[in-house]
Design an enzyme around this catalytic site. Sequence first.
Site, mmCIF file in Angstrom:
data_model
loop_
_atom_site.group_PDB
_atom_site.id
_atom_site.type_symbol
_atom_site.label_atom_id
_atom_site.label_comp_id
_atom_site.label_asym_id
_atom_site.label_seq_id
_atom_site.Cartn_x
_atom_site.Cartn_y
_atom_site.Cartn_z
ATOM 1 N N HIS A 56 -7.861 -4.980 -1.010
ATOM 2 C CA HIS A 56 -6.608 -4.316 -0.658
ATOM 3 C C HIS A 56 -5.754 -5.178 0.266
ATOM 4 C CE1 HIS A 56 -3.913 -0.987 -0.607
ATOM 5 N NE2 HIS A 56 -4.021 -0.806 0.696
ATOM 6 N N SER B 51 0.841 -1.196 0.000
ATOM 7 C CA SER B 51 0.000 0.000 0.000
ATOM 8 C C SER B 51 0.882 1.253 0.000
ATOM 9 C CB SER B 51 -0.955 -0.035 1.190
ATOM 10 O OG SER B 51 -1.935 0.959 1.092
#
Length: 774
Positions: free
Chosen positions: A745, A614
């Site tokens: 994610h 991320s």
Amino acid sequence: MQQNPHPVPTVTSTGLATEDEDEFLWLEDIHGERPLDWVREQDARTDALLASDGFDALQRDLTAILDSPDRIPHVTKRGDWYYNFWRDGEHPRGVWRRTGWEPYLAGDPQWEVLLDVDALAAREGTDWVFAGARLLRPDWDRALLRLSPDGGDAVAVREFDLATRAFVPAPEGFDLPVAKTQASWIDRDRLLVGTVTDPDPDAGDATRSSYARTLRVLQRGGPEAAIAAAPTVFEVDAAHVAAFGGHDSTPGWERTVAIDAVDFYRSTTWLRDPESPESKDGPGERPGWRLLEVPLDAEVDMHRQWLTVFLKSEWELPTAVHPAGALLVCTVDGFLDGSEEPRAAFLPAPDRTLSAWTWTASHLVLTVLQDVASTLYALPQSALAAHDPRGTARTTAGRPPALGATRRIRLAHPNPADPFLTLGVSAVDDEDPDCGNDLWITATGALTPPTLLRATLPADLEEGSRLDGVVPDLVTVRTGPEHFDATGLAVRQHFAVSDDGTRVPYFQIGPEDLEADGANPVVMDGYGGFLASKLPGYSGVYGRGWLSRQNDAGRRGIHVIANIRGGGEYGPDWHRAALQENRHRAYEDFAAVARDLIRRGVTDRSHLAATGRSNGGLLMGNMATTYPELFGALSCGVPLLDMRRYTVLSAGHSWIAEYGDPEDPEQWEYLRTFSPYHLLLERPVPGAEAGRDAEGPGTGYPDLLVWTATSDDRVGPVQARKMAARMMRLGVPNVWFHEDLEGGHAGASDNRQAAAMHARSLEFLWRSVADDSL
């Protein structure tokens, strides 16, 4: 990393796009057939590279660790029951279940399964991923279940009857379609809902960040049962991040709260007040809502009568100036009627910051980081209530009177080789008179398997009382299993010096008697953003996949956790130091840790790997393009990489406060300096065409694995796709790409997928830097 026998055609940089052009925009069509063909080709290439008996064995080992029946089943108390969600080999999607306290404590829970997600997925033909439950108070007989169809942030919300262990069918039951939705019970027949029914930020109910811009009251049955017909009670500007809201049903303290998230760090908090006067012409006023007038960047929390305000910047009040990092407390009613001024319950220091807090029936319990090591303190609510701020509160240089009543909670330390425990703390149930002062405490370290403790604090900590040694009524509930042999390993903290002279801490986990000749395989782990701290904790994945591995020379792997700026290790100032135009400080810090490892002889460039996900993926992209001379290999997961277009991709617009706005020419001037996708064009690396094994130091790019998930609706897969594709077109060798369909994610929707994700990353890095023969 050896070359794959299936080469990918490349071209030189001649004719490559300029900064404002993008030859790989076609890869932004997430589900388009041409982009997915490219993804399938790259997946096959990477799978072929890693295919081996050793890789298969590692993946099996990591799956067994994640599925281990001996791991701690953490529970949440609701009413008389203790709830848990559990995944294992028999239930890869998981089961939601509950038990009583006595059988749980005895180690024989006799779980009552409420929902088998695997059976639900098979029955409905959708690969549901469980994303949480919110139970109805005070009867605790209904729940709102959140279910994602692919592991992404978008979820369906469905009402569940705990007595019948079945969903309540529509139209009698609440059943909200898949979207980025939040829902909270107001009462048995009403919900407060924020959801997206039309993603157009100009005409619909979504913000530019893809989240809900309205809150609606949804009624069971009747004409208002449909979202579109439900009345809107709160709305925010489409340029803001989102409208968030919830209803607190604590008996005697019922309240509805709404938050206008202006950006990722600034927000306004509103209390539902039907008696509030109608809106006037002034900005920010809302009919039926009352504003809590605190700094925009403060974190606000309400618990029963208490209001807590965590400051991220200085706040000057009539009797004191409170610094960033302070936690202020007063009563909600006293704050609203002006009779109370918030006073400090915690003040930071250069080496100390507040990490978290929780309330029991009689105490405010603080988790404090002292040089990134956890410490617990209990502050009696009686001390907060008795403290009169008028004329007695001190300035930032002094110690608030309330802190004089604080008592440290000391836990016995089980492992001298691992002196840096991370403590997670939460109240068990402050409403239950039988356990209102009970705490869950989870203690873990990089070499110390997690231990779940239950502590009972005294109802009244009288002046002079101590909680040193073992906490009264401390019960060891569970101890997690050991997943790797830690014999001879130790955890040590070191400090590197960054370019501007800042001391940057990092943890080194590895052999206590390592040979400092620069030949040890090291993997660094970093994040450096969003006020998030990287704390040491037990990981069977890193233990089995790195620390316990030995290369052909008998060297064991070393894991390094870098506590760089942008995180929360030293509070809001540590975070703010690397925001926007100062982002480079996070990257300088990470590079400083790498150089310190090399200086100390722990490793050298050819044996040094790093990984991040991320925002940590953006960190890896900058290591590849700005500091390639320091690393032999990088693993870059679910990353941001294109800082020119990140605000128009998935939820990227919500992070402008962290990085900056590329649509503003002045801000783009600094954003471009940490946009890896563009740095590939602006900073060609000498010797890149020869790879990292070219003669001379600092030549070539590190081996690079870029990985993502098609279903990631937060960052999205397209930045990873474009970065890998551009590097391949530039002729950079040893660039690899992998994209899973599911996982969102997080990168994985079940333990098997998570094991494959971790094994792929660690195997790639190990082969690159460990000098192992294949």
